[in-house]
Design a protein around this motif. Structure first.
Motif, mmCIF file in Angstrom:
data_model
loop_
_atom_site.group_PDB
_atom_site.id
_atom_site.type_symbol
_atom_site.label_atom_id
_atom_site.label_comp_id
_atom_site.label_asym_id
_atom_site.label_seq_id
_atom_site.Cartn_x
_atom_site.Cartn_y
_atom_site.Cartn_z
ATOM 1 N N LEU A 8 0.715 -1.125 -0.085
ATOM 2 C CA LEU A 8 -0.078 0.075 -0.059
ATOM 3 C C LEU A 8 0.960 1.408 0.050
ATOM 4 N N ILE A 9 1.999 1.129 0.768
ATOM 5 C CA ILE A 9 2.975 2.541 0.919
ATOM 6 C C ILE A 9 3.377 2.854 -0.557
ATOM 7 N N LYS A 10 3.945 1.750 -1.180
ATOM 8 C CA LYS A 10 4.522 1.834 -2.582
ATOM 9 C C LYS A 10 3.361 2.455 -3.521
ATOM 10 N N ALA A 11 2.249 2.049 -3.235
ATOM 11 C CA ALA A 11 1.200 2.602 -4.431
ATOM 12 C C ALA A 11 0.623 4.098 -3.967
ATOM 13 N N GLY A 12 1.252 4.392 -2.876
ATOM 14 C CA GLY A 12 0.870 5.794 -2.273
ATOM 15 C C GLY A 12 -0.386 5.939 -1.514
ATOM 16 N N PHE A 13 -0.511 4.755 -0.781
ATOM 17 C CA PHE A 13 -1.689 4.693 0.210
ATOM 18 C C PHE A 13 -1.188 4.406 1.688
ATOM 19 N N LEU A 14 -0.410 5.325 1.878
ATOM 20 C CA LEU A 14 0.005 5.349 3.320
ATOM 21 C C LEU A 14 -1.154 5.870 4.148
ATOM 22 N N SER A 15 -1.921 7.096 3.570
ATOM 23 C CA SER A 15 -3.016 7.821 4.018
ATOM 24 C C SER A 15 -4.314 7.112 3.222
ATOM 25 N N LEU A 16 -5.360 6.926 3.961
ATOM 26 C CA LEU A 16 -6.535 6.385 3.198
ATOM 27 C C LEU A 16 -7.724 7.215 3.578
ATOM 28 N N PRO A 17 -8.708 7.282 2.721
ATOM 29 C CA PRO A 17 -9.801 8.127 3.078
ATOM 30 C C PRO A 17 -10.466 7.332 4.197
ATOM 31 N N PHE A 18 -11.345 8.409 4.823
ATOM 32 C CA PHE A 18 -12.123 7.767 6.023
ATOM 33 C C PHE A 18 -13.599 8.574 6.118
ATOM 34 N N VAL A 19 -14.521 7.758 6.773
ATOM 35 C CA VAL A 19 -15.896 8.480 7.161
ATOM 36 C C VAL A 19 -15.881 9.151 8.385
ATOM 37 N N VAL A 20 -16.469 9.934 8.636
ATOM 38 C CA VAL A 20 -16.797 10.571 10.052
ATOM 39 C C VAL A 20 -18.287 10.335 10.409
ATOM 40 N N LEU A 21 -18.444 9.719 11.495
ATOM 41 C CA LEU A 21 -19.773 9.321 12.031
ATOM 42 C C LEU A 21 -20.647 10.447 12.747
ATOM 43 N N ASP A 22 -21.718 10.424 13.123
ATOM 44 C CA ASP A 22 -22.496 11.104 13.741
ATOM 45 C C ASP A 22 -22.796 10.388 15.098
#
Length: 296
Positions: A113-127
């Protein structure tokens, strides 16, 4: 005879634009982040976020042929949606974020994942105030506990087995005491997080320095807490009632930001006003950890 013209209708206040609404939402999340503290009430602990792991990331990455994230559209569809071919998709792993516990999971120990540029990933915020969120709370861990390993004999669990929750997590509830608010043991769990213990140490400056140093290293299981929510009941989440924003880290790569935008587009088809946020904190001292990614 001609009738007199109708008097003009009284002016109605213009509807709150999505931009204004989303700025207000970011401000509310920032207040939650600053005010968050260990509590048995989920609405009081801070911001609750889920890294979009497609049903659960393993040491091989995502459940895709190449181990990389699927499309943003599929990532969104998989949030809170149990899949028969992914054993641990019957629950969702999240983290409480606040000024003392600011860290989110990053796959630093997954070179693919790091090599492909995905050290950070999208996330969702909950209520955290939504009954649809609160009713799905299962258990809590003060650090990353590798909960993908804690599966039940049958997907969804049974009266004797709760997906993602081992005896250690259950102990926080069992030792909590009596009372409706205490039945989950959430407060006792979050009081054991590294960030909160540093806040209450006799020598907080030294402890905070150690906490800051740990954030510069690769994956450290003690940096972030882990909250488990059920995804099995009622055939999965009601995302409209539970999710308020899509997020991405401030230092995310171009690939990760592009994926977050794909997710955002897919989410807007279901929740038209949902914002895309940037998350940035600075060693426990950040004025606005959440801002709109595309500022005016």
């Amino acid at each position: 005879p001609l009738l007199p013209p109708k008097p003009p209708s009284p002016l109605k206040p213009p509807p709150l634009r999505f931009w204004d609404r989303n700025v207000a939402l970011a401000a509310r999340l920032n207040k939650q982040w600053f005010d968050g503290r260990p509590s048995n009430f989920l609405a009081d602990v801070g911001v609750l976020a889920h890294i979009m792991d497609g049903g659960g990331i393993t040491m091989d990455g995502y459940h895709t042929p190449n181990g990389l994230p699927p499309s943003g559209r599929l990532l969104w569809r998989l949030v809170g949606s149990p899949q028969p071919n992914i054993t641990h998709s019957d629950r969702v792993s999240l983290s409480v974020l606040n000024k003392m516990m600011p860290y989110l999971y990053r796959p630093c120990n997954l070179p693919k994942l790091i090599k492909a540029g995905f050290l950070s990933l999208p996330f969702v915020v909950l209520d955290t105030a939504a009954p649809a969120v609160q009713s799905r709370y299962s258990c809590c861990y003060p650090s990353d506990s590798g909960t993908s390993k804690f599966s039940c004999p049958s997907q969804g669990g049974d009266p004797w087995c709760k997906p993602g929750c081992n005896a250690g997590a259950e102990a926080y509830r069992e030792n909590c005491g009596l009372g409706q608010s205490c039945r989950y043991g959430l407060k006792a769990c979050l009081e054991q997080t590294l960030g909160w213990r540093c806040h209450n140490e006799r020598f907080p400056s030294r402890c905070k320095a150690e906490l800051g140093a740990s954030s510069e290293q690769c994956w450290q299981y003690w940096q972030h807490n882990e909250i488990i929510l059920d995804a099995w009941q009622h055939s999965g989440w009601n995302r409209v009632a539970m999710i308020v924003a899509i997020g991405v880290m401030h230092d995310a790569s171009h690939a990760a930001i592009s994926l977050a935008r794909e997710v955002h587009i897919a989410a807007m088809a279901e929740i038209p006003q949902i914002p895309l946020l940037r998350y940035k904190f600075d060693a426990l001292n950040s004025e606005k950890p959440f801002t709109l990614l595309d500022t005016a």
